[in-house]
Design an enzyme around this catalytic site. Sequence first.
Site, PDB file in Angstrom:
ATOM      1  CD  GLN A 116     -24.471 -21.299 -33.885  1.00 42.28           C
ATOM      2  OE1 GLN A 116     -23.819 -21.415 -34.914  1.00 42.28           O
ATOM      3  NE2 GLN A 116     -24.710 -20.117 -33.327  1.00 42.28           N
ATOM      4  CD  GLU A 117     -25.840 -24.564 -27.844  1.00 45.27           C
ATOM      5  OE1 GLU A 117     -25.388 -23.638 -27.142  1.00 45.27           O
ATOM      6  OE2 GLU A 117     -27.056 -24.750 -28.014  1.00 45.27           O
ATOM      7  CB  SER A 118     -19.010 -24.862 -27.167  1.00 42.43           C
ATOM      8  OG  SER A 118     -18.854 -26.160 -27.758  1.00 42.43           O
ATOM      9  CE1 TYR A 209     -27.784 -23.295 -30.860  1.00 48.51           C
ATOM     10  CE2 TYR A 209     -29.834 -24.330 -31.521  1.00 48.51           C
ATOM     11  CZ  TYR A 209     -28.607 -24.402 -30.899  1.00 48.51           C
ATOM     12  OH  TYR A 209     -28.193 -25.573 -30.334  1.00 48.51           O
TER      13      TYR A 209
END
Length: 219
Positions: A116-118, A209
């Site tokens: 999810q972050e990168s 998120y």
Amino acid sequence: MNINSIGVENLLQYQLMGQIMEKAFEGDSTSFQIVLQSLVNAMNDKNSTLGTTSAGMNLEDMPFKGNDPNLNGAVNHVRNMGSKIKSGNISIDEAVLRASKKYGIDKDLIMSVIKQESDFNPNCVSSAGAMGLMQLMPENVKDLGVSNPYDVQENINGGTRYLKQMLNMYGNNKKLALAAYNAGPGTLSRRGVDTIPEISKLPNETRDYVKKVMNYYGK
């Protein structure tokens, strides 16, 4: 380990056994890994009686170097079983496994956060200045022991360390910890978020998120 002494047929048998175990332990990666490691240990015992050099082999560093593409495919399948999220990068996989063991966090949760972050891009930079695989903020990297946030090992170790701090802060509640990882614990405190239903008080970005990471995690 002398891979030629085992043969493709035997490894494909192990692959089939692994697939059966994966189905049996679906949703319980810890038990799956324990049983699969037992299978590897059994392979060690069997092969040692045949004069091979596999003693001490570990699931995470099985040194298969065969030239047969079918053999390598079988081995890679066994290595990757039990995890729904794939990075496609062995350095990331190894760093996640080390951080998982060091901090006692399910590797699939770490992988889900990175996804999810990168999306597994070590050079990712956000508009807010968050850096690397786990999107570490500049003001946090020093406290997390990170000197180069674009280094795969350092970033994952630092990000997992921070995730562990959030899990400890929120009684190992994954959803609250993820919300704090994204928005910061100060935001949760200011908005009076102490329970999962109260996540609705947080910004849309953070609610989305948490939902996406937990969907990736699937547990």
